[in-house]
Design an enzyme around this catalytic site. Structure first.
Site, short mmCIF file in Angstrom:
data_model
loop_
_atom_site.label_atom_id
_atom_site.label_comp_id
_atom_site.label_asym_id
_atom_site.label_seq_id
_atom_site.Cartn_x
_atom_site.Cartn_y
_atom_site.Cartn_z
N PRO A 32 0.81 -1.22 0.00
CA PRO A 32 0.00 0.00 0.00
C PRO A 32 0.84 1.27 0.00
CG PRO A 32 -0.53 -1.45 1.86
CD PRO A 32 0.76 -1.90 1.30
N GLU A 33 0.62 2.09 -0.98
CA GLU A 33 1.20 3.43 -1.01
C GLU A 33 0.07 4.41 -0.75
OE1 GLU A 33 3.86 3.96 -4.41
OE2 GLU A 33 3.97 1.81 -4.66
#
Length: 286
Positions: free
Chosen positions: A2-3
């Site tokens: 996850p960014e």
DNA sequence: AAGTAGACTTGTTTCC
DNA sequence: CCTTAACAAGTCTACT
């Protein structure tokens, strides 16, 4: 995995689903995932209420009724899955063949709510963490983060200042959370492609125009990715149970060997830079 | 001080 | 096909 766009998508989902819920009980199956004392962690959370979910960079911040905060970092493979009745609402890393029966062998922390629903914190590689902090400690944590994209403070002027007197590569700077919060490996590659800049380019060699393009790339790509609810690999689903739709907009990441979608001449290559897989078009990125 | 390699961990993929 | 080494989306630490 996850960014910023994925964490923001999860944040919205959690805020919709569990803000306002009282925590009935907390089960910590793996102490490694809790930073600090597990005993205290359980004591603080039991009976507490999730008021609001915020985000800074890739860090999730849950405000608790007690005045403290629960910090959640998913690192590469963390997932948050909310189960209410037969409904599964998930967010975070996923992989082909993962076991959707919960808890599964990667479930390390479980929150139970009064209405019978549960929030599962899964993490295959166990790099992620949860941590209780006071208001003062939170402020100290937040000081580690640089400028937040998609806010008013993310101006071209501020962006240009970040690039002054730096000797590192364009990609390494984009990914450094101390300066710009939220970009990771996927979006850094995409931003460099947008700006027609090779990820390995040294910052001092960048022209004014290229820095401006990198700035625009951050804005355009992150906004579009948030709108698409993040990037989905395999069977990842977001916090509303839907797949992230950004994968089809990726121009270089995961496209090694494909013809460049912009110049139609180059072939996307994948190299190793700073220990990370790095993708670019040798034809149209300088 | 700034920049970068290594470590953390476990499962999958890729190459021979 | 099986075995093995390399690899994976993040960040902290320690070193130059």
């Amino acid at each position: 995995m996850p960014e910023l766009p994925e964490v923001e998508t999860i944040r919205r989902g959690l805020d919709n689903q569990i803000a306002g819920l009282r925590i009935k009980s907390v089960q910590v199956k793996k102490a490694r995932l809790v930073k600090g004392s597990v005993k205290k962690f359980i004591a603080v959370l039991t009976g507490n209420v999730f008021l609001k979910f915020n985000r800074r960079g890739k860090l999730l911040i849950a405000a608790l009724k007690s005045g403290q905060f629960l910090l959640i970092h998913l690192k590469m493979t963390g997932q948050l899955i909310y189960q209410h009745g037969r409904q599964l609402i998930a967010g975070g890393h996923s992989f082909v063949g993962m076991d959707w029966r919960l808890p599964n062998r990667h479930t390390h922390i479980i929150f139970s709510f009064r209405n019978g629903s549960r929030l599962f914190f899964n993490d295959l590689r166990q790099f992620g963490y949860m941590k209780i902090v006071s208001k003062i400690e939170l402020e100290k944590e937040l000081k580690k983060f640089g400028i937040e994209p998609l806010t008013a403070g993310f101006s071209l002027k501020n962006f240009v200042e970040i690039f002054a007197n730096k000797k590192t590569s364009a990609k390494a700077l984009l990914m450094n959370q101390k300066f710009i919060a939220g970009l990771g490996n996927i979006y850094a590659d995409e931003v460099c492609f947008y700006a027609k800049v090779k990820p390995s380019r040294r910052v001092p060699s960048l022209t004014e125009g290229e820095i401006k393009k990198l700035y625009q790339g951050c804005r355009v790509i992150l906004a579009k990715a948030v709108k698409a609810r993040g990037t989905t690999f395999s069977d990842y689903v977001d916090a509303d149970g839907r797949q992230g739709g950004f994968i089809k907009f990726l121009k270089v990441y995961g496209r090694k060997g494909e013809k460049c979608r912009r110049c139609r001449r180059g072939v996307i290559v994948k190299i190793k830079q700073g220990g990370r897989g790095t993708h670019f078009c040798p034809q149209c990125q300088q």
